[in-house]
Write a protein that holds these residues in place. Structure first.
Motif, PDB file in Angstrom:
ATOM      1  N   GLU A 153      47.808  28.568  42.783  1.00  0.00           N
ATOM      2  CA  GLU A 153      48.468  27.960  41.613  1.00  0.00           C
ATOM      3  C   GLU A 153      47.400  27.684  40.546  1.00  0.00           C
ATOM      4  N   PRO A 154      47.410  28.433  39.429  1.00  0.00           N
ATOM      5  CA  PRO A 154      46.383  28.192  38.399  1.00  0.00           C
ATOM      6  C   PRO A 154      46.760  27.018  37.494  1.00  0.00           C
ATOM      7  N   ALA A 155      45.752  26.335  36.978  1.00  0.00           N
ATOM      8  CA  ALA A 155      45.985  25.302  35.957  1.00  0.00           C
ATOM      9  C   ALA A 155      46.031  26.007  34.597  1.00  0.00           C
ATOM     10  N   SER A 196      44.206  32.241  35.111  1.00  0.00           N
ATOM     11  CA  SER A 196      45.207  33.040  35.842  1.00  0.00           C
ATOM     12  C   SER A 196      44.939  32.855  37.334  1.00  0.00           C
ATOM     13  N   ALA A 197      45.925  33.264  38.168  1.00  0.00           N
ATOM     14  CA  ALA A 197      45.757  33.146  39.624  1.00  0.00           C
ATOM     15  C   ALA A 197      44.531  33.942  40.080  1.00  0.00           C
ATOM     16  N   ASP A 198      44.335  35.130  39.476  1.00  0.00           N
ATOM     17  CA  ASP A 198      43.180  35.966  39.843  1.00  0.00           C
ATOM     18  C   ASP A 198      41.863  35.270  39.494  1.00  0.00           C
ATOM     19  N   ASP A 199      41.831  34.575  38.330  1.00  0.00           N
ATOM     20  CA  ASP A 199      40.613  33.838  37.934  1.00  0.00           C
ATOM     21  C   ASP A 199      40.258  32.796  38.997  1.00  0.00           C
ATOM     22  N   VAL A 200      41.282  32.033  39.405  1.00  0.00           N
ATOM     23  CA  VAL A 200      41.066  30.934  40.355  1.00  0.00           C
ATOM     24  C   VAL A 200      40.539  31.478  41.686  1.00  0.00           C
ATOM     25  N   LEU A 214      36.927  32.901  41.310  1.00  0.00           N
ATOM     26  CA  LEU A 214      35.925  31.827  41.212  1.00  0.00           C
ATOM     27  C   LEU A 214      35.700  31.160  42.577  1.00  0.00           C
ATOM     28  N   ALA A 215      36.817  30.886  43.292  1.00  0.00           N
ATOM     29  CA  ALA A 215      36.714  30.233  44.605  1.00  0.00           C
ATOM     30  C   ALA A 215      35.952  31.121  45.584  1.00  0.00           C
ATOM     31  N   ALA A 216      36.269  32.443  45.575  1.00  0.00           N
ATOM     32  CA  ALA A 216      35.608  33.381  46.489  1.00  0.00           C
ATOM     33  C   ALA A 216      34.119  33.496  46.162  1.00  0.00           C
ATOM     34  N   SER A 217      33.783  33.475  44.869  1.00  0.00           N
ATOM     35  CA  SER A 217      32.369  33.552  44.465  1.00  0.00           C
ATOM     36  C   SER A 217      31.605  32.351  45.013  1.00  0.00           C
ATOM     37  N   ALA A 218      32.211  31.162  44.901  1.00  0.00           N
ATOM     38  CA  ALA A 218      31.546  29.939  45.357  1.00  0.00           C
ATOM     39  C   ALA A 218      31.441  29.889  46.886  1.00  0.00           C
ATOM     40  N   GLU A 219      32.471  30.410  47.578  1.00  0.00           N
ATOM     41  CA  GLU A 219      32.534  30.293  49.044  1.00  0.00           C
ATOM     42  C   GLU A 219      31.833  31.451  49.776  1.00  0.00           C
ATOM     43  N   ARG A 220      31.304  32.414  48.987  1.00  0.00           N
ATOM     44  CA  ARG A 220      30.799  33.646  49.600  1.00  0.00           C
ATOM     45  C   ARG A 220      29.720  33.394  50.650  1.00  0.00           C
ATOM     46  N   VAL A 274      39.949  20.510  37.007  1.00  0.00           N
ATOM     47  CA  VAL A 274      40.759  21.320  37.936  1.00  0.00           C
ATOM     48  C   VAL A 274      41.166  22.641  37.290  1.00  0.00           C
ATOM     49  N   ALA A 275      40.808  23.766  37.950  1.00  0.00           N
ATOM     50  CA  ALA A 275      41.173  25.100  37.441  1.00  0.00           C
ATOM     51  C   ALA A 275      42.367  25.663  38.196  1.00  0.00           C
TER      52      ALA A 275
END
Length: 689
Positions: free
Chosen positions: A389-391, A395-399, A402-408, A490-491
């Motif tokens: 759910e994007p803020a 977009s949903a893809d952005d969220v 970004l999350a995957a980049s941080a959690e990699r 919150v993104a």
């Protein structure tokens, strides 16, 4: 970050193991392991070699086949001498079994075989010494009888050979060594040497060696193998931890509170042992038939002796009575069940179903309720990103990107789920700098110059940020909710849940079509259980069930008069698997679950349960057909051998009776072979359902 993890279960399907060997009731050989399979195999081959000269040198056999025995000195003693060896050595398992059945007052297969070989032995010696009619030379019949019965036993035991124990497997959950704090040092010791009050170090990813209480550190504990709860549980200083559970993300110091017999694991061991010992062993079909046949043969023999004596033919009375007792011995009956079981188990193994307990396979056809464990059985036992759910402004893809980049760089099960979701959507992830992980809060990294944070409610609290409104219903249904923050704002939010297997829907629908009730049981909260049950179309479920209460849920269903098959994969399922009428372990599960079950599914496809039902029904049909044929032959042959048609001039010759007996054995064997045609692929069974 309350991450949901599930340690990967190594598939231990090759570890066929041991419940009781359900041998011939009262047959004096319960609990046989692989060594007995070897003994019966050796005995069979030795007796087969001895049987060749016994049969070939038998005057009666030569007469049946129409060949003349050569005039070799001493040839006449080959059959009596080797036949005696066969009776004493090869017949011993049946004679000891017959004595056990007599003591237990449960006449069955062993007594029938023991009676037949003993009568054949005495009559043959009488004929060989010239004391009885030469027609009573049954040496060849005695030899064939012992060889065929040993073959039946060998096949039966081979199909039941089991090697390891459920309780050994439970013990294997404990680590091999524990790290005990002694003064300023950390010393490695076996868990058995730990005492209450000791402090042990548990490394990240390590197993807790004994029940205890955390004194230092906090970690997300994977307790799924013990509790069935799919999400890891956050444990802080002062919280209790259980032996065998895993600290997934950080190290701990634990003060030992219980060791040995007092631990939760030992409690589960006791439950498994009790349920295994108390599970009723259904009286086997062949033994029941043999019991009836024993009385039938004895009655027919007595009647034959009386009638032929009354009509003034005492010699004929002896010949006919002996013939009745030998013919009544069930060659075909001795093979009827073991052959079907052997082919069924082999057929099952090729279809990915390992049958450990024959009675479980026999019982499966009567099952009207299948109780599925949720985690790892109906679901995959590992989290997936179910919603993004994007803020505003994202977009949903952005969220997700970004999350995957941080959690990699994180090893956590939820981090892996986020990275995999981004890969599935073909999203590119940017390299992250300054990665930091904070237990119970989340992760933080710098991605493309922006600070990206991913975490649970504690992260929002620290940043004084508000959760997205959409996440409230997610939480209510028991999903794991993570928020993604960019530079403190919150993104978007991610919903992670345990993924339902696609095959589960088919399995549940197919079982419903067969009139089988499907019930789900889980250690998860009511909200999670309700959501999974409604998605799969399951009307009844037990939620929030502790491991020690799972077997009580099985008993509750049994008290309602239901025949229950339990399907599970964790240690927590072991007592319930042992308590159920049929325990079915998903092969990807733990050794313990596998050890407590009667049937093991090599794959983790729940549709395989249908294959077990198919096989059980087909196998039972074959057993019944074979029993009717084997017993039916006796019901006709015994009166004929007794001379019931003598008044009209027909007395069945001994040789014809023996040939008919062999023919019935061949028919039984061929009928059992038809089981090989059964298609046990899960998708075929589901469609058939």
């Amino acid at each position: 970050m309350d991450h949901a993890g599930h340690t990967g279960h190594a598939g231990h399907t090759q570890q066929m193991d041991h419940t009781e060997h359900a041998g011939h009731a009262g047959g004096g050989h319960a609990g046989h392991g692989a060594d007995h399979v070897g003994q019966f195999r050796r005995l069979f081959w030795i007796m087969l070699v001895l049987a060749v000269p016994v049969v070939a040198a038998s005057p009666m056999f030569a007469m049946v086949l129409g060949y003349a025995l050569p005039a070799i000195p001493g040839l006449g003693w080959v059959s009596p001498v080797l036949g005696t060896v066969m009776y004493v050595w090869g017949g011993r398992p049946f004679l000891t079994g017959a004595v056990s059945e007599l003591r237990a007052r449960t006449p069955g297969m062993m007594l029938l075989i023991g009676l037949a070989i003993s009568v054949a032995f005495v009559a043959s010696w009488g004929a060989s010494l010239g004391l009885l009619d030469h027609q009573l030379d049954f040496w060849w019949e005695l030899a064939l009888l012992i060889v065929i019965m040993l073959l039946g036993h060998w096949i039966e035991m081979r199909s039941l050979a089991q090697t390891t124990s459920a309780l050994d497997s439970l013990a294997a959950l404990l680590p091999d060594e524990a790290e005990r704090v002694e003064g300023g040092d950390v010393v490695t010791v076996p868990p058995a040497e730990l005492r209450a009050g000791d402090v042990v170090v548990v490394r990240p990813g390590g197993r807790v060696p004994a029940d205890g209480r955390i004194t230092e550190g906090s970690a997300s504990m994977d307790e799924s193998m013990i509790t069935g709860e799919s999400r890891t549980v956050r444990r802080e200083p002062g919280d209790p931890v259980v032996a065998g559970t895993v600290a997934t993300d950080s190290g701990l110091r634990v003060e030992v509170t219980a060791v040995g017999e007092d631990t939760t694991l030992a409690g589960i061991q006791r439950l498994v042992a009790e349920a295994q010992n108390s599970s009723s062993r259904a009286q086997r079909l062949a033994d029941t038939a043999a019991g009836w046949l024993f009385w039938f043969a004895l009655g027919a023999a007595a009647l034959t002796a009386v009638v032929w004596s009354i009509v003034g033919l005492p010699d004929s009375a002896v010949v006919r009575t002996m013939t009745v007792l030998v013919i009544a011995c069930p060659h075909a009956l001795g093979l009827a069940i073991p052959l079907v079981v052997s082919i069924a188990t082999e057929r099952a193994a090729r279809g990915g179903v390992l049958v450990k307990d024959r009675l479980a396979l026999e019982t499966m056809r009567t099952v009207d309720t299948v109780l599925f464990d949720k985690t790892g059985t109906l679901t995959k036992g590992e989290p997936v990103v179910a919603d993004v759910e994007p803020a505003e402004g994202y977009s949903a893809d952005d969220v997700l990107s970004l999350a995957a980049s941080a959690e990699r760089d994180s090893e956590h099960p939820l981090a892996r789920a986020i990275v995999q979701a981004a890969a599935r959507h073909s999203l590119t992830t940017a390299p992250a700098q300054d990665f930091r992980s904070s237990p119970a809060v989340g992760v933080r990294a710098v991605v493309a110059g922006r600070v990206v944070e991913v975490g649970g409610p504690n992260l929002l609290q620290e940043r004084s940020a508000l959760a997205l409104p959409v996440t409230d219903p997610w939480r209510e249904e028991g999903a794991t909710v993570l928020h993604v923050l960019v530079d403190g704002k919150v993104a978007g939010a991610l919903r992670l849940a345990d993924e339902i297997r696609e095959e589960s829907r088919e399995a549940v629908a197919a079982l419903h079509r067969r009139g089988v009730q499907v019930v789900m049981i889980t250690g998860d909260a009511e909200a999670v259980a309700a959501s999974v049950a409604s998605e799969l179309g399951i009307e009844r479920y037990f939620a929030g069930v502790r491991p020690e209460d799972k077997s009580a849920s099985v008993q509750e269903l049994q008290r309602e008069g239901r025949k229950v098959a339990m399907v599970g994969d964790g240690v927590n399922d072991a007592p319930a698997l042992a308590q159920a009428d049929v325990g079915i372990a998903i092969g990807a599960g733990t050794d313990v679950a596998i050890a407590s079950a009667g049937v093991i599914l090599a794959s983790d496809d729940p549709r395989s349960v249908l294959s077990v039902i198919e096989l059980s029904r087909a196998g039972y049909r074959k057993m019944q057909q074979n029993l009717w044929w084997a017993a039916g032959y006796n019901l006709i042959a015994v009166p004929l051998a007794a001379g019931v048609l003598a008044p009209v001039g027909f007395v069945m010759p001994m040789s014809v009776g023996a040939l008919l007996m062999s023919a019935s054995t061949v028919v039984v064997a061929l009928n059992a072979q038809l089981l090989r045609r059964l298609d046990l692929r899960p998708e075929v069974s589901a469609r058939r359902g």
